[in-house]
Write a protein that holds these residues in place. Structure first.
Motif: not given
Length: 324
Positions: A68-71, A76-81, A105-111, A307-313
């Motif tokens: 689902l994240e990849e889709e 939608f042309g997102l960098k991450q989901a 997700l936030l912590l993975e992209h900031v320092g 960032a969302t949950d499975e039913p919403t995605a």
């Protein structure tokens, strides 16, 4: 081989397979238990797989979520989901699982020396509350919208930036001014105040931003964070212009276009054009009542992550497919 012999052989293969795969015995232990040699047990295990007694499937629930994240990223042309399993929501209307997922997700992209801009709302407040503690004394959390008022407690920008800074072990800067002013003159004057202009500029230059997604429309009422400024006239204007969502104090229609309303020029927040320049803008939202709003925010191009949950995605992807 006669049917009786065949059934007897399959029964033996089942015994061997269960001892090895279900009970966790190694081949030597199985051989000792049944009175065979280890090489014989090895051959029987191979035979069990050939005969279909044993089938091996490599899978994990996260694989479904990753698909689902990849889709979402592709459509939608997102960098991450980041998609989590559905969980009961907490006091802030957002599940702890979703809040932790967005925080990770936030912590993975900031320092350690990051600047993080935050909006207000329940979702962002929940992320701040569940963010793993860090020791980042050089980090900075900046409010990118004005305050909705003291009655909103953890949902308001100043409280969110303070809470997140405590979790990161760093500093914070607030916009201790109203989100919406009563007059254009007051809003214009406040934007020129050094503390306000500096804070907005710092938010615009942040490494990442975290924002909720508000749903607007018939049957949904108005966002609690904007309620005090949503007069009947403004509500009617939003309805007439097809407003379905808001992010960071800005209204959007179903196609993600920014809709100018009577309160736009009186709203003190980071401009959408500058929000889009932040390297990673994470939208956090879930729920069937927010599907249309999330889709509008994704179509706007102002978000680069969700960032969302499975039913919403799944609901968002289904609605987008139907629109195309």
């Amino acid at each position: 081989m006669c049917a009786t012999a065949n059934r007897s052989r399959l029964s033996l293969l089942l015994d061997v397979a269960r001892l090895y795969w279900e009970d966790g015995l190694d081949q030597a232990a199985v051989a000792s238990r049944l009175g065979y040699s280890r090489p014989t047990v090895s051959r029987m295990l191979a035979e069990a797989r050939r005969e279909g007694v044993v089938t091996i499937t490599v899978a994990h629930p996260i694989e479904r979520l990753m698909g689902l994240e990849e889709e979402l990223a592709r459509v939608f042309g997102l960098k991450q989901a980041r998609v989590c399993e559905a969980r009961p929501t907490g006091e802030q209307g957002v599940s702890a699982e979703l809040a932790r997922s967005a925080g990770q997700l936030l912590l993975e992209h900031v320092g350690r020396r990051c600047v993080v801009a935050v909006s207000n709302g329940r979702a962002v407040g929940a992320v701040a509350h569940h963010l793993p503690e860090q020791i980042w004394p050089d980090s900075m959390v900046v409010a990118m919208v004005g305050s909705a008022g003291e009655s909103f407690n953890l949902e308001d920008g100043p409280n969110i930036s303070r809470s997140m800074a405590l979790r990161l072990g760093g500093h914070y800067r607030n916009l201790t001014v109203p989100l919406v002013f009563d007059s254009l003159a007051m809003a214009t004057g406040m934007r020129q105040e050094e503390q306000v202009s500096t804070t907005i500029e710092l938010a615009a230059r942040s490494d990442a931003a975290l924002t909720g997604i508000g749903a607007v429309g018939d049957g949904l009422g108005v966002s609690p964070l904007l309620r005090r400024w949503m007069t009947p006239e403004v509500i009617a204007e939003c309805r007439a212009k097809g407003v379905v969502a808001h992010i960071c104090g800005h209204h959007l229609d179903a196609d993600g276009r920014h809709v100018h309303t009577a309160i736009c020029e009186r709203t003190l927040c980071l401009g959408l054009e500058r929000l889009a320049d932040i390297p990673l803008v994470i939208g956090v939202a879930a729920g069937t009542d927010k599907t249309t709003a999330i889709l509008a925010a994704l179509r706007s191009g102002y978000l680069s992550a969700l960032a969302t949950d499975e039913p919403t995605a799944r609901a968002v992807l289904t609605l987008e497919a139907a629109r195309r």
